[in-house]
Design a protein around this motif. Structure first.
Motif, short mmCIF file in Angstrom:
data_model
loop_
_atom_site.label_atom_id
_atom_site.label_comp_id
_atom_site.label_asym_id
_atom_site.label_seq_id
_atom_site.Cartn_x
_atom_site.Cartn_y
_atom_site.Cartn_z
N ARG A 248 8.46 16.40 6.10
CA ARG A 248 7.23 16.11 6.85
C ARG A 248 6.47 14.93 6.27
NH1 ARG A 248 5.01 22.01 8.77
NH2 ARG A 248 6.72 22.35 10.23
N LEU A 249 6.47 14.78 4.95
CA LEU A 249 5.82 13.63 4.34
C LEU A 249 6.55 12.33 4.69
CD1 LEU A 249 4.87 14.97 0.81
CD2 LEU A 249 3.34 14.46 2.72
N ARG A 250 7.87 12.38 4.70
CA ARG A 250 8.65 11.19 5.06
C ARG A 250 8.40 10.80 6.51
NH1 ARG A 250 13.26 8.24 3.58
NH2 ARG A 250 14.65 7.81 5.33
N ARG A 251 8.38 11.80 7.38
CA ARG A 251 8.12 11.53 8.79
C ARG A 251 6.72 10.98 9.00
NH1 ARG A 251 8.53 16.37 12.90
NH2 ARG A 251 6.52 16.76 11.97
N ALA A 252 5.76 11.48 8.22
CA ALA A 252 4.38 10.99 8.35
C ALA A 252 4.26 9.55 7.86
CB ALA A 252 3.43 11.89 7.57
N THR A 253 4.99 9.19 6.82
CA THR A 253 4.91 7.80 6.34
C THR A 253 5.61 6.85 7.29
OG1 THR A 253 6.88 8.13 4.96
CG2 THR A 253 4.74 8.44 3.91
N LYS A 254 6.62 7.30 8.01
CA LYS A 254 7.30 6.44 8.99
C LYS A 254 6.40 6.15 10.18
CE LYS A 254 12.17 7.30 8.23
NZ LYS A 254 13.40 7.82 8.82
N ARG A 255 5.52 7.08 10.53
CA ARG A 255 4.65 6.92 11.68
C ARG A 255 3.42 6.07 11.40
NH1 ARG A 255 4.59 12.81 14.58
NH2 ARG A 255 6.78 12.82 15.14
N ARG A 256 3.12 5.83 10.12
CA ARG A 256 1.94 5.05 9.78
C ARG A 256 2.10 3.61 10.24
NH1 ARG A 256 1.11 6.55 3.74
NH2 ARG A 256 0.56 8.68 4.11
N PRO A 257 1.03 3.06 10.77
CA PRO A 257 1.10 1.65 11.15
C PRO A 257 1.14 0.78 9.90
CG PRO A 257 -1.10 2.48 11.51
CD PRO A 257 -0.24 3.66 11.12
N PRO A 258 1.80 -0.36 9.97
CA PRO A 258 1.87 -1.22 8.79
C PRO A 258 0.46 -1.75 8.43
CG PRO A 258 2.82 -2.32 10.70
CD PRO A 258 2.51 -0.91 11.11
N ALA A 259 0.27 -1.93 7.15
CA ALA A 259 -1.04 -2.40 6.68
C ALA A 259 -1.20 -3.86 7.07
CB ALA A 259 -1.13 -2.24 5.18
#
Length: 163
Positions: free
Chosen positions: A150-161
């Motif tokens: 779930r943490l990996r999936r959440a980081t993939k969904r984050r928009p790039p900075a």
């Protein structure tokens, strides 16, 4: 002053939400089965059964509930201090399942009824502590894998900075 309600409207207003006739029938059957089980259970040593139920309730309420409440509070505080309070469920669920298994199988895990178990079943009770530890490790490992997924999936969904 309001006029009196017609009988049909009064009955509709007083009608209880009992559900369908099938639900009522299933509820009646479950009460009958519970009554039968209670009569069968209490027919032999009723005082011992009542003493066991009261003792178990007191043991739970006076000893176990404060212990696991303190352990849960410590886990939540520790995770909260690390900024990971929402990870608490990934510790709570495997711990609760492991403790439930320990509670159910405690006589065999502790070895207090090993000889009685062997005479009743013809099987050895030697592997129960190791199996309980293995199941506990699998529960916590599965919980850790789910959290990592779930943490990996959440980081993939984050928009790039944006820089």
């Amino acid at each position: 002053m309001r006029p009196p309600l017609p009988t049909g409207a009064l009955l509709r207003r007083l009608r209880l939400p009992l559900g369908s006739p099938l639900q009522i029938l299933l509820l009646a059957c479950s009460f009958a089965l519970a009554a039968y089980a209670g009569v069968r259970l209490l027919s032999g040593d009723w005082f011992g059964v009542v003493l066991w139920v009261v003792g178990a309730a007191l043991l739970h309420d006076l000893v176990l509930l404060p212990l696991y409440s303190l352990a849960d509070r410590a886990a939540v505080r520790g995770l909260g201090a690390a900024g990971r309070r929402r990870w608490a469920m990934y510790v709570r669920v495997p711990a609760a399942l492991s403790l439930l298994l320990l509670l159910v199988w405690f006589p065999l895990i502790s070895g207090t009824v090993a000889e009685r178990y062997r005479s009743a079943t013809g099987r050895s009770a030697d592997g129960y502590p190791a199996r309980w530890l293995l199941i506990t490790a699998v529960l916590f490992g599965g919980s850790a894998l789910l959290l990592a997924f779930r943490l990996r999936r959440a980081t993939k969904r984050r928009p790039p900075a944006a820089h």
